[in-house]
Design a protein around this motif. Sequence first.
Motif, PDB file in Angstrom:
ATOM      1  N   PRO A   1     -10.246 -12.797  -4.260  1.00  8.37           N
ATOM      2  CA  PRO A   1     -11.145 -11.755  -4.761  1.00  8.37           C
ATOM      3  C   PRO A   1     -11.105 -11.590  -6.287  1.00  8.37           C
ATOM      4  O   PRO A   1     -12.142 -11.327  -6.905  1.00  8.37           O
ATOM      5  CB  PRO A   1     -10.637 -10.483  -4.073  1.00  8.37           C
ATOM      6  CG  PRO A   1      -9.976 -10.956  -2.840  1.00  8.37           C
ATOM      7  CD  PRO A   1      -9.381 -12.289  -3.179  1.00  8.37           C
ATOM      8  N   VAL A   2      -9.930 -11.749  -6.890  1.00  5.68           N
ATOM      9  CA  VAL A   2      -9.843 -11.622  -8.350  1.00  5.68           C
ATOM     10  C   VAL A   2     -10.707 -12.708  -9.000  1.00  5.68           C
ATOM     11  O   VAL A   2     -11.515 -12.435  -9.895  1.00  5.68           O
ATOM     12  CB  VAL A   2      -8.384 -11.742  -8.853  1.00  5.68           C
ATOM     13  CG1 VAL A   2      -8.339 -11.775 -10.373  1.00  5.68           C
ATOM     14  CG2 VAL A   2      -7.536 -10.594  -8.323  1.00  5.68           C
TER      15      VAL A   2
ATOM     16  N   PRO B   1     -11.536  -7.864   1.412  1.00  9.58           N
ATOM     17  CA  PRO B   1     -11.680  -8.728   0.228  1.00  9.58           C
ATOM     18  C   PRO B   1     -13.032  -8.578  -0.469  1.00  9.58           C
ATOM     19  O   PRO B   1     -13.123  -8.752  -1.677  1.00  9.58           O
ATOM     20  CB  PRO B   1     -11.507 -10.148   0.788  1.00  9.58           C
ATOM     21  CG  PRO B   1     -11.493 -10.026   2.258  1.00  9.58           C
ATOM     22  CD  PRO B   1     -11.217  -8.611   2.624  1.00  9.58           C
TER      23      PRO B   1
ATOM     24  N   MET C   1     -13.790  -6.142  -8.707  1.00  7.78           N
ATOM     25  CA  MET C   1     -13.354  -7.080  -9.736  1.00  7.78           C
ATOM     26  C   MET C   1     -14.536  -7.607 -10.541  1.00  7.78           C
ATOM     27  O   MET C   1     -14.432  -7.813 -11.745  1.00  7.78           O
ATOM     28  CB  MET C   1     -12.603  -8.270  -9.118  1.00  7.78           C
ATOM     29  CG  MET C   1     -11.301  -7.973  -8.426  1.00  7.78           C
ATOM     30  SD  MET C   1     -10.173  -6.837  -9.176  1.00  7.78           S
ATOM     31  CE  MET C   1      -9.976  -7.435 -10.719  1.00  7.78           C
TER      32      MET C   1
ATOM     33  N   ARG D   1       0.816  -1.210   0.000  1.00  8.26           N
ATOM     34  CA  ARG D   1       0.000   0.000   0.000  1.00  8.26           C
ATOM     35  C   ARG D   1       0.855   1.266   0.000  1.00  8.26           C
ATOM     36  O   ARG D   1       0.385   2.329  -0.341  1.00  8.26           O
ATOM     37  CB  ARG D   1      -0.992  -0.023   1.162  1.00  8.26           C
ATOM     38  CG  ARG D   1      -2.152  -0.961   0.831  1.00  8.26           C
ATOM     39  CD  ARG D   1      -3.223  -0.923   1.857  1.00  8.26           C
ATOM     40  NE  ARG D   1      -2.782  -1.513   3.109  1.00  8.26           N
ATOM     41  CZ  ARG D   1      -2.943  -0.936   4.288  1.00  8.26           C
ATOM     42  NH1 ARG D   1      -3.532   0.233   4.381  1.00  8.26           N
ATOM     43  NH2 ARG D   1      -2.522  -1.539   5.369  1.00  8.26           N
TER      44      ARG D   1
ATOM     45  N   VAL E   1      -4.453  -6.782  -3.708  1.00  7.01           N
ATOM     46  CA  VAL E   1      -5.671  -7.548  -3.944  1.00  7.01           C
ATOM     47  C   VAL E   1      -5.268  -9.020  -3.983  1.00  7.01           C
ATOM     48  O   VAL E   1      -4.336  -9.381  -4.695  1.00  7.01           O
ATOM     49  CB  VAL E   1      -6.316  -7.151  -5.290  1.00  7.01           C
ATOM     50  CG1 VAL E   1      -7.582  -7.958  -5.528  1.00  7.01           C
ATOM     51  CG2 VAL E   1      -6.607  -5.663  -5.308  1.00  7.01           C
TER      52      VAL E   1
ATOM     53  N   LEU F   1      -9.831  -0.138  -5.861  1.00  4.34           N
ATOM     54  CA  LEU F   1      -9.143  -1.271  -5.226  1.00  4.34           C
ATOM     55  C   LEU F   1      -8.270  -0.823  -4.063  1.00  4.34           C
ATOM     56  O   LEU F   1      -7.985  -1.598  -3.160  1.00  4.34           O
ATOM     57  CB  LEU F   1      -8.296  -2.036  -6.245  1.00  4.34           C
ATOM     58  CG  LEU F   1      -9.068  -2.852  -7.283  1.00  4.34           C
ATOM     59  CD1 LEU F   1      -8.120  -3.454  -8.311  1.00  4.34           C
ATOM     60  CD2 LEU F   1      -9.883  -3.952  -6.604  1.00  4.34           C
ATOM     61  N   THR F   2      -7.824   0.433  -4.103  1.00  4.59           N
ATOM     62  CA  THR F   2      -7.010   0.898  -2.986  1.00  4.59           C
ATOM     63  C   THR F   2      -7.877   1.421  -1.846  1.00  4.59           C
ATOM     64  O   THR F   2      -7.351   1.868  -0.835  1.00  4.59           O
ATOM     65  CB  THR F   2      -6.043   2.014  -3.395  1.00  4.59           C
ATOM     66  OG1 THR F   2      -6.825   3.142  -3.785  1.00  4.59           O
ATOM     67  CG2 THR F   2      -5.141   1.589  -4.523  1.00  4.59           C
TER      68      THR F   2
ATOM     69  N   PHE G   1      -2.671  -6.033  -9.753  1.00  3.92           N
ATOM     70  CA  PHE G   1      -3.628  -6.271  -8.668  1.00  3.92           C
ATOM     71  C   PHE G   1      -2.892  -6.667  -7.388  1.00  3.92           C
ATOM     72  O   PHE G   1      -3.226  -6.199  -6.303  1.00  3.92           O
ATOM     73  CB  PHE G   1      -4.638  -7.365  -9.049  1.00  3.92           C
ATOM     74  CG  PHE G   1      -5.569  -6.962 -10.164  1.00  3.92           C
ATOM     75  CD1 PHE G   1      -5.976  -5.639 -10.295  1.00  3.92           C
ATOM     76  CD2 PHE G   1      -6.027  -7.890 -11.082  1.00  3.92           C
ATOM     77  CE1 PHE G   1      -6.819  -5.247 -11.320  1.00  3.92           C
ATOM     78  CE2 PHE G   1      -6.883  -7.523 -12.112  1.00  3.92           C
ATOM     79  CZ  PHE G   1      -7.279  -6.192 -12.229  1.00  3.92           C
TER      80      PHE G   1
ATOM     81  N   THR H   1     -14.819  -5.760  -0.809  1.00  2.00           N
ATOM     82  CA  THR H   1     -14.712  -4.589  -1.678  1.00  2.00           C
ATOM     83  C   THR H   1     -13.941  -4.960  -2.936  1.00  2.00           C
ATOM     84  O   THR H   1     -14.359  -4.649  -4.058  1.00  2.00           O
ATOM     85  CB  THR H   1     -13.955  -3.459  -0.951  1.00  2.00           C
ATOM     86  OG1 THR H   1     -14.555  -3.269   0.323  1.00  2.00           O
ATOM     87  CG2 THR H   1     -13.976  -2.173  -1.755  1.00  2.00           C
ATOM     88  N   HIS H   2     -12.812  -5.647  -2.738  1.00  4.19           N
ATOM     89  CA  HIS H   2     -12.001  -6.049  -3.885  1.00  4.19           C
ATOM     90  C   HIS H   2     -12.810  -6.910  -4.846  1.00  4.19           C
ATOM     91  O   HIS H   2     -12.805  -6.684  -6.050  1.00  4.19           O
ATOM     92  CB  HIS H   2     -10.767  -6.816  -3.406  1.00  4.19           C
ATOM     93  CG  HIS H   2      -9.701  -5.917  -2.840  1.00  4.19           C
ATOM     94  ND1 HIS H   2      -8.716  -6.373  -2.014  1.00  4.19           N
ATOM     95  CD2 HIS H   2      -9.483  -4.599  -2.998  1.00  4.19           C
ATOM     96  CE1 HIS H   2      -7.925  -5.364  -1.674  1.00  4.19           C
ATOM     97  NE2 HIS H   2      -8.376  -4.278  -2.263  1.00  4.19           N
TER      98      HIS H   2
END
Lengths: 324, 267
Positions: B115-116, B17, B24, A91, B111, A118-119, B106, B19-20
């Motif tokens: 999650p991907v 995860p 995705m 990060r 990430v 994603l961040t 990612f 949110t990720h």
Amino acid sequence: MPSPSTQEKPPYAIEAHGLTKSYGNHGKPAVRVLDHLDLRVAHGSVFALLGPNGAGKTTAVRILATLTTADSGTARVAGYDVVADRSAVRRAISLTGQFAAVDETQTGEENLRMMARLTGLSRPAARRRAEELLERFRLTDAARRPARTYSGGMRRRLDLAAGLTGSPEPGVFFLDEPTTGLDPRSRQELWEVVRGLAERGASVLLTTQYLEEADRLADRIALLDKGSIAAEGSAADLKGRVAGHRLDLVLTSRDAYLRLTGRAVHHSPETLTVGLPTDGSAAHVRALLDEIDPAGTEIDRFTLHSATLDDVFLALTSEVPAHA
Amino acid sequence: MPETAAPLVPLGRAPGPLTHASVMAGRSLRVSLRNSDALIMSLALPIMLMLIFVYFFGGAIETGAGYDSYVMYVVPGVLLLCAGFGAATTATAVSEDMKGGIIDRFRSLDVGGTPVLAGHVAASTVRNLFATVLVFGVAVLIGFRPAASWSGWLLVATVLIAYIVALSWISAAIGLLARSPEAASGFTFFMSFLPYPSSAFAPIEKMPDWLHGFAENQPITPAIESLRGLLLGEPVGNAPWIALAWAGGMLAVAIAASGVLFRIRTR
Ligand SMILES: Nc1ncnc2c1ncn2[C@@H]1O[C@H](COP(=O)(O)OP(=O)(O)O)[C@@H](O)[C@H]1O
Ligand SMILES: [Mg+2]
């Protein structure tokens, strides 16, 4: 999480000790790509890792950016350990790999919004961040086009922006051969971008095969040879050691050729040519010619070249770099 | 505090995860909407399969008593066949990701692999549900008259979604296993083949003896039996629960296997 305002900053943005990494090749003996690599990048500085293809630049960057792990050795990036604090390192840094890592079918804007989300940015914050970065990297006009339609330079800039979406600034940047494969104009533009990052106080580790690039951008340059640092210093330091130009002399006799091969960085026995390091100034070239051939009979002709990376390597290491 | 001192860069809150995975999923859907050839194919193929089974083979297949027409018999089979085909595209998509540098991007944004893959599976599920609704619509047009109760419909949807998710995740694992997108799409062949040796298109009793054991105990059969029974409003016994157990088991194995494969591929 401790905040930097209440405590002292770590001395280096990037610090690596004894990084060693080998790749096994199905039956064949493992190849040692990094061999006790030590690195120190002061914060707010631009550091160039210079080396030919196959020197281990990408491997070093991938270890420092936590994408792969070293067999032994330790490293801290932005104050976090790359193994123990992997998430924190991720990060804190921005990574632009050797090959652009953007979604070809998504537009530049969609790519950046996605990365920003994603961040952890909210949808509106991600939209603002994407706009800001498109503007900053001069991609606003191309924002709504799929990334596959971008030129090499635009794609690189998008990739850089993508790495920046959620990172705190000034942060730590890894740029792996950011200008390889770019035309001269795009290269200039990318240099501007890197200078812009430096002005904002970023710490940058960039890798390159080009001495000129390292010279233009970096405060410090390290020469990577056989997996460890062969030489390190400011551009001026290194140039002092490797000259920067090569004076090729076509000699009149085999005796003269043999007498000079010892100090030459380039040899061509068929044509009786030797290359000697020089800074390229008239004074130095004249002095060199006088010193080698006081009688004026041994040198037939001469040519002056800018030193290539191979010359630098020859001057600072024992062997010709293996081109992978 | 160790003497190595404070981090140079202060960090904000890390997204979780979920949110990720949702970002995705949005990405996968956007990309699949843009790939219009594949999209048209994924909607047209189920309808074509439906028409082929009903009009080309329908007259030739004896389904036994209790079905007014072949369309009443075959709809669940076509639905699962389509689920298999639709899920298979996940393998290609995952394999494309692994080939390019985007996975490194990612990962460098912290990430995780799961999650991907979850994003790809979610998008696959949404695509498949569109195709499923379309198949139902066409089936009704050519004479399918479901007699399911409300709770029956709910169970039909649950079983279908569970199979689509499980097959998609298996497909994602195959995408990690394959070294190229082309190989990935080849590997998924077996999945699209699985409905044939089941009661999807013809009764198992009509098949050669040596196939019975497999056909009766493979994961597609309980799904077919429960969908057919529920849609026609007939008693299904515990078939739906067996089907859901199969789907859950396959999903668990696929998630675990793909986690390991992802780590191996990104070492
Ligand atoms: N994943 C890998 N598996 C096996 N060998 C590798 C792998 N990555 C890099 N190498 C080898 O390590 C050496 C250094 O590679 P790399 O770090 O990419 O060098 P550079 O970026 O300086 O060109 C090369 O010989 C390359 O073939
Ligand atoms: Mg490289």
